[in-house]
Design a protein around this motif. Structure first.
Motif, PDB file in Angstrom:
ATOM      1  N   GLU A   1       0.834  -1.207   0.000  1.00  0.00           N
ATOM      2  CA  GLU A   1       0.000   0.000   0.000  1.00  0.00           C
ATOM      3  C   GLU A   1       0.869   1.257   0.000  1.00  0.00           C
ATOM      4  O   GLU A   1       0.576   2.225  -0.711  1.00  0.00           O
ATOM      5  N   ALA A   2       1.956   1.249   0.769  1.00  0.00           N
ATOM      6  CA  ALA A   2       2.872   2.390   0.792  1.00  0.00           C
ATOM      7  C   ALA A   2       3.523   2.584  -0.580  1.00  0.00           C
ATOM      8  O   ALA A   2       3.683   3.716  -1.049  1.00  0.00           O
ATOM      9  N   ALA A   3       3.892   1.484  -1.223  1.00  0.00           N
ATOM     10  CA  ALA A   3       4.497   1.573  -2.549  1.00  0.00           C
ATOM     11  C   ALA A   3       3.509   2.127  -3.570  1.00  0.00           C
ATOM     12  O   ALA A   3       3.871   2.955  -4.420  1.00  0.00           O
ATOM     13  N   ARG A   4       2.253   1.690  -3.473  1.00  0.00           N
ATOM     14  CA  ARG A   4       1.233   2.213  -4.394  1.00  0.00           C
ATOM     15  C   ARG A   4       1.016   3.705  -4.190  1.00  0.00           C
ATOM     16  O   ARG A   4       0.863   4.463  -5.158  1.00  0.00           O
ATOM     17  N   ALA A   5       1.001   4.135  -2.932  1.00  0.00           N
ATOM     18  CA  ALA A   5       0.836   5.560  -2.647  1.00  0.00           C
ATOM     19  C   ALA A   5       2.014   6.352  -3.189  1.00  0.00           C
ATOM     20  O   ALA A   5       1.844   7.436  -3.767  1.00  0.00           O
ATOM     21  N   ARG A   6       3.224   5.810  -3.027  1.00  0.00           N
ATOM     22  CA  ARG A   6       4.429   6.488  -3.531  1.00  0.00           C
ATOM     23  C   ARG A   6       4.396   6.586  -5.061  1.00  0.00           C
ATOM     24  O   ARG A   6       4.778   7.608  -5.635  1.00  0.00           O
ATOM     25  N   ILE A   7       3.938   5.540  -5.724  1.00  0.00           N
ATOM     26  CA  ILE A   7       3.820   5.551  -7.183  1.00  0.00           C
ATOM     27  C   ILE A   7       2.847   6.636  -7.623  1.00  0.00           C
ATOM     28  O   ILE A   7       3.112   7.389  -8.569  1.00  0.00           O
TER      29      ILE A   7
ATOM     30  N   GLU B   1       3.789   9.759  -9.964  1.00  0.00           N
ATOM     31  CA  GLU B   1       3.085   9.993 -11.226  1.00  0.00           C
ATOM     32  C   GLU B   1       2.519  11.410 -11.278  1.00  0.00           C
ATOM     33  O   GLU B   1       2.593  12.083 -12.313  1.00  0.00           O
ATOM     34  N   ALA B   2       1.961  11.884 -10.163  1.00  0.00           N
ATOM     35  CA  ALA B   2       1.427  13.245 -10.103  1.00  0.00           C
ATOM     36  C   ALA B   2       2.553  14.261 -10.263  1.00  0.00           C
ATOM     37  O   ALA B   2       2.422  15.257 -10.998  1.00  0.00           O
ATOM     38  N   GLU B   3       3.673  14.016  -9.607  1.00  0.00           N
ATOM     39  CA  GLU B   3       4.825  14.924  -9.709  1.00  0.00           C
ATOM     40  C   GLU B   3       5.373  14.931 -11.134  1.00  0.00           C
ATOM     41  O   GLU B   3       5.710  15.997 -11.677  1.00  0.00           O
ATOM     42  N   ASN B   4       5.439  13.756 -11.744  1.00  0.00           N
ATOM     43  CA  ASN B   4       5.921  13.640 -13.114  1.00  0.00           C
ATOM     44  C   ASN B   4       5.019  14.429 -14.068  1.00  0.00           C
ATOM     45  O   ASN B   4       5.505  15.164 -14.942  1.00  0.00           O
ATOM     46  N   ALA B   5       3.713  14.273 -13.893  1.00  0.00           N
ATOM     47  CA  ALA B   5       2.759  14.994 -14.746  1.00  0.00           C
ATOM     48  C   ALA B   5       2.899  16.497 -14.539  1.00  0.00           C
ATOM     49  O   ALA B   5       2.853  17.278 -15.494  1.00  0.00           O
ATOM     50  N   LEU B   6       3.099  16.921 -13.297  1.00  0.00           N
ATOM     51  CA  LEU B   6       3.262  18.341 -12.995  1.00  0.00           C
ATOM     52  C   LEU B   6       4.509  18.895 -13.660  1.00  0.00           C
ATOM     53  O   LEU B   6       4.496  19.992 -14.235  1.00  0.00           O
ATOM     54  N   LEU B   7       5.599  18.129 -13.592  1.00  0.00           N
ATOM     55  CA  LEU B   7       6.846  18.576 -14.202  1.00  0.00           C
ATOM     56  C   LEU B   7       6.749  18.647 -15.725  1.00  0.00           C
ATOM     57  O   LEU B   7       7.416  19.452 -16.354  1.00  0.00           O
ATOM     58  N   LYS B   8       5.931  17.797 -16.308  1.00  0.00           N
ATOM     59  CA  LYS B   8       5.736  17.809 -17.749  1.00  0.00           C
ATOM     60  C   LYS B   8       4.751  18.899 -18.158  1.00  0.00           C
ATOM     61  O   LYS B   8       4.561  19.137 -19.343  1.00  0.00           O
ATOM     62  N   GLY B   9       4.143  19.548 -17.175  1.00  0.00           N
ATOM     63  CA  GLY B   9       3.211  20.617 -17.488  1.00  0.00           C
ATOM     64  C   GLY B   9       1.808  20.122 -17.745  1.00  0.00           C
ATOM     65  O   GLY B   9       0.978  20.854 -18.252  1.00  0.00           O
ATOM     66  N   GLU B  10       1.555  18.882 -17.394  1.00  0.00           N
ATOM     67  CA  GLU B  10       0.222  18.319 -17.572  1.00  0.00           C
ATOM     68  C   GLU B  10      -0.543  18.450 -16.261  1.00  0.00           C
ATOM     69  O   GLU B  10       0.031  18.721 -15.224  1.00  0.00           O
ATOM     70  N   THR B  11      -1.809  18.169 -16.318  1.00  0.00           N
ATOM     71  CA  THR B  11      -2.578  18.116 -15.085  1.00  0.00           C
ATOM     72  C   THR B  11      -2.394  16.739 -14.488  1.00  0.00           C
ATOM     73  O   THR B  11      -2.171  15.765 -15.192  1.00  0.00           O
ATOM     74  N   ALA B  12      -2.509  16.659 -13.186  1.00  0.00           N
ATOM     75  CA  ALA B  12      -2.331  15.382 -12.501  1.00  0.00           C
ATOM     76  C   ALA B  12      -3.447  14.432 -12.922  1.00  0.00           C
ATOM     77  O   ALA B  12      -4.588  14.839 -13.054  1.00  0.00           O
ATOM     78  N   PRO B  13      -3.103  13.155 -13.144  1.00  0.00           N
ATOM     79  CA  PRO B  13      -4.138  12.194 -13.538  1.00  0.00           C
ATOM     80  C   PRO B  13      -5.108  11.943 -12.387  1.00  0.00           C
ATOM     81  O   PRO B  13      -4.743  12.052 -11.223  1.00  0.00           O
ATOM     82  N   ALA B  14      -6.326  11.621 -12.757  1.00  0.00           N
ATOM     83  CA  ALA B  14      -7.340  11.330 -11.730  1.00  0.00           C
ATOM     84  C   ALA B  14      -6.985  10.018 -11.055  1.00  0.00           C
ATOM     85  O   ALA B  14      -6.571   9.067 -11.700  1.00  0.00           O
ATOM     86  N   GLU B  15      -7.104  10.006  -9.723  1.00  0.00           N
ATOM     87  CA  GLU B  15      -6.764   8.785  -8.973  1.00  0.00           C
ATOM     88  C   GLU B  15      -7.905   7.799  -9.113  1.00  0.00           C
ATOM     89  O   GLU B  15      -9.062   8.156  -9.159  1.00  0.00           O
ATOM     90  N   GLY B  16      -7.550   6.519  -9.145  1.00  0.00           N
ATOM     91  CA  GLY B  16      -8.598   5.521  -9.276  1.00  0.00           C
ATOM     92  C   GLY B  16      -8.142   4.146  -9.127  1.00  0.00           C
ATOM     93  O   GLY B  16      -7.338   3.592  -8.673  1.00  0.00           O
TER      94      GLY B  16
END
Length: 101
Positions: free
Chosen positions: A76-82, A86-101
């Motif tokens: 669960e901790a690894a999934r949260a870290r992923i 992913e959100a940080e990666n999207a932010l750095l690329k200038g995209e919006t963060a993907p919806a969690e699901g």
């Protein structure tokens, strides 16, 4: 009380008898001990024995608890870290963060 092994015999405490072990069985028993299977099974069975409210399906209890050493928390901790990465990666690329699901 659970059955246990000696060097030459398998003891059934609930029946009060010893049964001789042939060499193939003894070799297999040693293999299971070296691999940690005997300890894992013993721990699960002891935890089931000590369970105040016995589950309806004992086999399901053993399946659920066998091989779990708190790994679910790590998973669960690894999934949260992923998800964070992913959100940080999207932010750095200038995209919006993907919806969690």
């Amino acid at each position: 009380m659970l059955p246990y092994f000696t060097d030459q015999y398998f003891y059934y405490p609930f029946l009060g008898l010893f049964a001789p072990i042939d060499s193939k069985r003894e070799e297999f028993r040693r293999y299971l001990e070296r691999a940690g299977v005997m300890d894992a099974l013993t721990k699960v069975l002891v935890s089931l024995y000590e369970e105040p409210d016995k589950p309806e399906d004992a086999l399901e209890y053993v399946r659920k608890h066998l091989g779990t050493d708190g790994g679910e928390d790590e998973l669960e901790a690894a999934r949260a870290r992923i998800a964070e990465l992913e959100a940080e990666n999207a932010l750095l690329k200038g995209e919006t963060a993907p919806a969690e699901g």
